[in-house]
Design a protein around this motif. Sequence first.
Motif, PDB file in Angstrom:
ATOM      1  N   ASN A 106      -6.396 -12.683  -7.774  1.00 53.97           N
ATOM      2  CA  ASN A 106      -6.593 -12.011  -6.487  1.00 53.97           C
ATOM      3  C   ASN A 106      -5.268 -11.734  -5.802  1.00 53.97           C
ATOM      4  N   LYS A 107      -5.280 -10.712  -4.968  1.00 49.29           N
ATOM      5  CA  LYS A 107      -4.083 -10.319  -4.225  1.00 49.29           C
ATOM      6  C   LYS A 107      -4.019 -11.092  -2.917  1.00 49.29           C
TER       7      LYS A 107
ATOM      8  N   ALA B 164       2.457 -20.942  -4.732  1.00 43.53           N
ATOM      9  CA  ALA B 164       2.983 -19.840  -3.926  1.00 43.53           C
ATOM     10  C   ALA B 164       2.453 -18.502  -4.434  1.00 43.53           C
ATOM     11  N   TYR B 165       2.367 -18.349  -5.757  1.00 46.29           N
ATOM     12  CA  TYR B 165       1.791 -17.126  -6.336  1.00 46.29           C
ATOM     13  C   TYR B 165       0.376 -16.880  -5.799  1.00 46.29           C
TER      14      TYR B 165
ATOM     15  N   SER C 206       2.402 -14.289 -15.478  1.00 46.67           N
ATOM     16  CA  SER C 206       1.285 -14.775 -14.670  1.00 46.67           C
ATOM     17  C   SER C 206       0.436 -13.649 -14.088  1.00 46.67           C
ATOM     18  N   GLY C 207       0.943 -12.428 -14.129  1.00 44.13           N
ATOM     19  CA  GLY C 207       0.190 -11.309 -13.568  1.00 44.13           C
ATOM     20  C   GLY C 207       0.475 -11.047 -12.103  1.00 44.13           C
ATOM     21  N   LEU C 208       1.552 -11.651 -11.559  1.00 47.29           N
ATOM     22  CA  LEU C 208       1.937 -11.366 -10.179  1.00 47.29           C
ATOM     23  C   LEU C 208       2.900 -10.184 -10.180  1.00 47.29           C
ATOM     24  N   PRO C 209       2.546  -9.067  -9.543  1.00 44.29           N
ATOM     25  CA  PRO C 209       3.431  -7.894  -9.539  1.00 44.29           C
ATOM     26  C   PRO C 209       4.804  -8.208  -8.944  1.00 44.29           C
ATOM     27  N   VAL C 210       5.815  -7.506  -9.440  1.00 44.34           N
ATOM     28  CA  VAL C 210       7.201  -7.725  -9.017  1.00 44.34           C
ATOM     29  C   VAL C 210       7.766  -6.438  -8.431  1.00 44.34           C
ATOM     30  N   ILE C 211       8.439  -6.580  -7.295  1.00 43.45           N
ATOM     31  CA  ILE C 211       9.253  -5.503  -6.729  1.00 43.45           C
ATOM     32  C   ILE C 211      10.696  -5.959  -6.819  1.00 43.45           C
ATOM     33  N   SER C 212      11.540  -5.176  -7.482  1.00 44.87           N
ATOM     34  CA  SER C 212      12.907  -5.625  -7.731  1.00 44.87           C
ATOM     35  C   SER C 212      13.917  -4.509  -7.526  1.00 44.87           C
ATOM     36  N   CYS C 213      15.101  -4.885  -7.046  1.00 46.30           N
ATOM     37  CA  CYS C 213      16.227  -3.958  -7.041  1.00 46.30           C
ATOM     38  C   CYS C 213      16.603  -3.664  -8.497  1.00 46.30           C
ATOM     39  N   ASN C 214      16.880  -2.411  -8.777  1.00 48.96           N
ATOM     40  CA  ASN C 214      17.160  -1.980 -10.149  1.00 48.96           C
ATOM     41  C   ASN C 214      18.645  -2.180 -10.449  1.00 48.96           C
TER      42      ASN C 214
ATOM     43  N   MET D 191      -5.641  -0.426  -6.465  1.00 54.23           N
ATOM     44  CA  MET D 191      -5.616   0.053  -7.847  1.00 54.23           C
ATOM     45  C   MET D 191      -4.211  -0.107  -8.440  1.00 54.23           C
ATOM     46  N   LEU D 192      -3.189   0.206  -7.648  1.00 54.07           N
ATOM     47  CA  LEU D 192      -1.809   0.043  -8.108  1.00 54.07           C
ATOM     48  C   LEU D 192      -1.537  -1.428  -8.401  1.00 54.07           C
ATOM     49  N   TRP D 193      -1.972  -2.306  -7.497  1.00 57.28           N
ATOM     50  CA  TRP D 193      -1.766  -3.743  -7.688  1.00 57.28           C
ATOM     51  C   TRP D 193      -2.467  -4.226  -8.956  1.00 57.28           C
ATOM     52  N   ASP D 194      -3.714  -3.817  -9.150  1.00 52.23           N
ATOM     53  CA  ASP D 194      -4.484  -4.228 -10.328  1.00 52.23           C
ATOM     54  C   ASP D 194      -3.815  -3.763 -11.614  1.00 52.23           C
ATOM     55  N   ASN D 195      -3.365  -2.502 -11.628  1.00 49.18           N
ATOM     56  CA  ASN D 195      -2.752  -1.938 -12.843  1.00 49.18           C
ATOM     57  C   ASN D 195      -1.445  -2.646 -13.192  1.00 49.18           C
TER      58      ASN D 195
END
Length: 383
Positions: free
Chosen positions: A197-198, A275-276, A301-309, A345-349
Amino acid sequence: MKILFIAPIPYPKSHNIHPAPWVTSLIKRLSNENVYLEVLSISHLCQLKEERFCLEDVNYTFIKTVHPKLDLFGLFRQRIHILNKWLLSNHHRFNLIHVFGNEHQYELISNTISLPIVIHMQGVISEYRKFYSQQGLKWWIWLLTSLYEIKGYRRVNYYSCRTTWDTSIVKKHNSKAVVFNIWEMIRADFFRYEQKNKGQNIVFIGGSNPIKRLEVAIAAFNLFKKKAPNSKLLIIGNTNIQSLKEFIERNELSLSLNKDVNILGFQNPPGILKAYQESFCLLHTSIIDNSPNSICEAQVSGLPVISCNVGGISSLIIDGQTGILTDDNPQNIQKCLVDLYDDQMLWDNISAKSRRMAMDRHNPDKIVNSTLSMYKKIIDSNE
């Protein structure tokens, strides 16, 4: 097959948190294979000149060195001399030496022995140093380490790399280097967990390490709070609370510790997974990085990541599919946070795709088989 690991393993009696759990994870797996494995490390905490431990059926040797500050003043020559002395007496017992990281001068042993050596690339201090501006002891350590590191590339011909970034650096300094692409082991706890779950919080791992740029994450989170006022930033790692308070006050951010920002300190896998469970993403704002395990563990673990490239991150994340890549502008990071938070949908994908990709990438059987194959190829080519 007789392998010697030289790795920065904490002295067992120090009770320090392990800085590189992927090393011990690989040790555990290889010890179950038809491999004779020993581990060599150094520590100024040793009570004797040489101490041996048997941990989970693996033999560890720790050699006593001087305090790190004295070691710096001696230009690291003592630790290099101590390692060389031990290896001159013991190298005949092994077929190959596997060195973890080129930031500890372990690779300089190549001048004194004839055994083949493979370096497992970790961080690249000569590149990290370009982004580290804080004067002090660490700055001088990194400067001297960089000089040794660049010198060491020309002495070793075998490398275990993971990203296009670390591979390109090795090739830049040693065009004849033979590179094996092998991913790192991820702790089993993260394979057993799946983010279902989110949540509403954001996880940040790295504490006050200047390379991780907590200030950028704080600034972006301050903007995001306008969208999600109940969200919290969960900070894992050694954090300078006073410095964080001063940053928030100096920039007049509408954030308060404990209410908006929770400092969790160092956490073991269960603590990280807790925490996840409360979060919708891992936010990674490093100014430079190779393949941080914080990202890999979140993906497994399936937790989406936002990262500096930056650095090797693009070898871990396909933008929009297995994570989100951005720059270090807090407003752009905030937009990525809002997009992921609002779009189920974005989070799930991203959750599903990143988990599938990372579980295959860090499959322990594949990593062990690739490592054994690497050993065989190197040993055979040096017989």
